[in-house]
Scaffold this active site. Structure first.
Site, PDB file in Angstrom:
ATOM      1  N   HIS A 271      33.048  31.970  -3.776  1.00 27.16           N
ATOM      2  CA  HIS A 271      32.786  31.599  -5.178  1.00 27.16           C
ATOM      3  C   HIS A 271      33.885  30.647  -5.626  1.00 27.16           C
ATOM      4  O   HIS A 271      35.038  30.780  -5.233  1.00 27.16           O
ATOM      5  CB  HIS A 271      32.789  32.849  -6.082  1.00 27.16           C
ATOM      6  CG  HIS A 271      32.097  32.617  -7.372  1.00 27.16           C
ATOM      7  ND1 HIS A 271      32.746  32.063  -8.451  1.00 27.16           N
ATOM      8  CD2 HIS A 271      30.820  32.821  -7.751  1.00 27.16           C
ATOM      9  CE1 HIS A 271      31.888  31.963  -9.460  1.00 27.16           C
ATOM     10  NE2 HIS A 271      30.703  32.412  -9.061  1.00 27.16           N
ATOM     11  N   ASP A 328      24.702  36.559  -5.506  1.00 28.08           N
ATOM     12  CA  ASP A 328      23.455  36.304  -4.764  1.00 28.08           C
ATOM     13  C   ASP A 328      23.314  37.144  -3.507  1.00 28.08           C
ATOM     14  O   ASP A 328      22.256  37.137  -2.875  1.00 28.08           O
ATOM     15  CB  ASP A 328      23.410  34.815  -4.381  1.00 28.08           C
ATOM     16  CG  ASP A 328      23.226  33.943  -5.612  1.00 28.08           C
ATOM     17  OD1 ASP A 328      23.981  32.979  -5.783  1.00 28.08           O
ATOM     18  OD2 ASP A 328      22.332  34.263  -6.423  1.00 28.08           O
TER      19      ASP A 328
END
Ligand code: SDX
Length: 392
Positions: A271, A328
């Site tokens: 991320h 996700d």
């Protein structure tokens, strides 16, 4: 002033912005919606209330919430011409491309809601989109499944209504399983906003030219589609299925990810901001366990996901790069358990992210932000004179 991090005044030309909506602390794995920790919101709130909170900045009274929901319900009739446009797409069209196109097309059927100036006009445009969007999103699933289109049922909550539009098989008295609706509600809450991510920044940039809400959100949908952003939830499932089909050897895939010659990204990991853990991933992992247990589904894909996560958390390459599962990584496992087609996973992300995109579009317009104009570091040729063709 609130002990939260703010940008220095120099940020004005960096494409960054000030916002009161969502706060992230990547080191601490902290996510706040209007100051409320995501763990409390996911545990105690519901998506209708979160939509109000993101748009208005405060948790609603029951009366305020009822009024907000009623305003949305007034806007669930979608122009018949959009059905004709939907039918014109080829059967294999990706639903994110359909969703982005039909969202932009809403400009043609709501022209009076493009050019807005007052808070009331912006709110009216917002509830128009909040009403129309889940209908169109559900229609994309009906189309790719070759099913008849469904209609909105305003007697249901926002999430239950969206779910029945996705799955209503037309039997008398059809009712969605409340366990599934609750899991769905939590997933949409966890996707509702996330500060200046790629798609939210796109919405702000397009909206800053006063292109209108439908064009701005359509641009955000396109940005979210990419596999490095919201499209990752679909890519995660495809990756986990590839590992399963390859015998379930997670070490082999991790080694592929470390092979610099042929860079392979483990989807659902890493991320830009979270360099510790993504708090949403923790919550979704528990929800995935609960949904599969409740539905009595024993999906080996979940075990592969857990094995991959554990192996990465113990691997020096991933630890040194602070790579952890993101939002996700587990969401697709729940969508799969809910019989949502893989191509639809990012549409689910978009339905969740819609209130966040709209809240940021409203904030940008209501604070009279100038047109977005990021600058660059020029590394091209220095000034030079034109060369005639004969001299080249
Ligand atoms: C979302 O911004 C948001 O808030 C987004 C989001 C939201 O709610 O809006 O949180 C939603 O988009 C989540 C992210 C979903 N995307 C993926 O899961 C795709 C896989 N992840 C990567 O592509 C990547 O981690 C990003 C795009 C998410 C972040 O990329 P960064 O921070 O720019 O990392 P990087 O490209 O600078 O990589 C740093 C290093 C590199 O190695 P070196 O060159 O230093 O040797 O880490 C490696 C990368 O190769 N790396 C990975 C990796 N992600 C980074 N290696 C293997 N697998 C990965 N997933």
């Amino acid at each position: 002033a609130t002990g939260l991090i703010t940008m220095d005044p120099g940020y004005k030309n960096t494409g960054s912005c000030e916002s009161k909506i969502t706060f992230l602390d990547g080191e601490e794995g902290k996510l706040l919606y209007r100051g409320y920790p995501i763990e409390q919101i996911a545990d105690k709130s519901n998506f209708e209330e979160v939509m109000f909170l993101l748009l208005k900045g405060e948790l609603p009274t029951q009366e305020e919430l009822d009024g907000f929901v009623a305003d949305i319900r007034k806007n669930t009739e979608v122009a018949e011409e959009l059905v004709q446009m939907l039918n014109a797409f080829p059967q294999g069209a990706h639903p994110m491309g359909i969703l982005s196109s039909l969202t932009s097309a809403l400009s043609a059927f709501n022209p009076e809601k493009i050019s807005v100036a007052t808070e009331e006009e912006m709110y009216d445009a917002a509830v128009t989109l909040l009403g129309q969007f889940p209908v169109i999103a559900a229609w994309t699933q009906r189309k790719i499944k070759g099913l008849p289109l469904t209609k909105s049922d305003s007697s249901l909550s926002y999430v239950e209504n969206f779910y029945q539009m996705l799955f209503n098989d037309g039997t008398e008295g059809y009712k969605a399983d409340p366990v599934i609706v609750d899991a769905f509600d939590k997933l949409l809450i966890l996707h509702a906003d996330h500060e200046q991510n790629c798609s939210a920044s796109t919405v702000r940039l397009v909206g800053s030219s006063h292109a209108g809400i439908f064009a701005s959100i359509s641009a955000g949908i396109s940005a979210l589609w990419g596999p490095l952003h919201g499209g990752a939830n679909q890519a995660v499932l495809e990756m986990l299925e590839a590992i399963q089909n390859d015998g379930g050897d997670v070490a082999k895939f991790i080694n592929k990810a470390k092979d610099k010659e042929d860079p392979f990204r483990l989807m659902g990991f890493g991320h830009r901001v979270y360099k510790n853990f993504d708090p949403r991933a923790r919550i979704i992992k528990v929800a995935a366990d609960n949904v599969l247990t409740t539905l009595g589904i024993n999906d080996p894909i979940l075990d592969i996901a857990k094995g991959l996560e554990q192996a990465c958390l113990e691997d020096d390459y991933f630890k040194s790069r602070q790579l952890y599962p993101n939002v996700d990584f587990y969401s697709g496992i729940i969508y799969k358990a809910l019989d949502i087609p893989t191509d639809m996973f990012t549409v689910m992300f978009a339905v969740g992210r819609l209130p966040g995109w709209i809240a940021q579009w409203m904030e940008m317009r209501q604070t009279n932000q100038p047109i977005g104009r990021p600058r660059q570091l020029y590394t091209g040729a220095a000034t030079r004179d034109y060369v005639e063709m004969s001299a080249r």
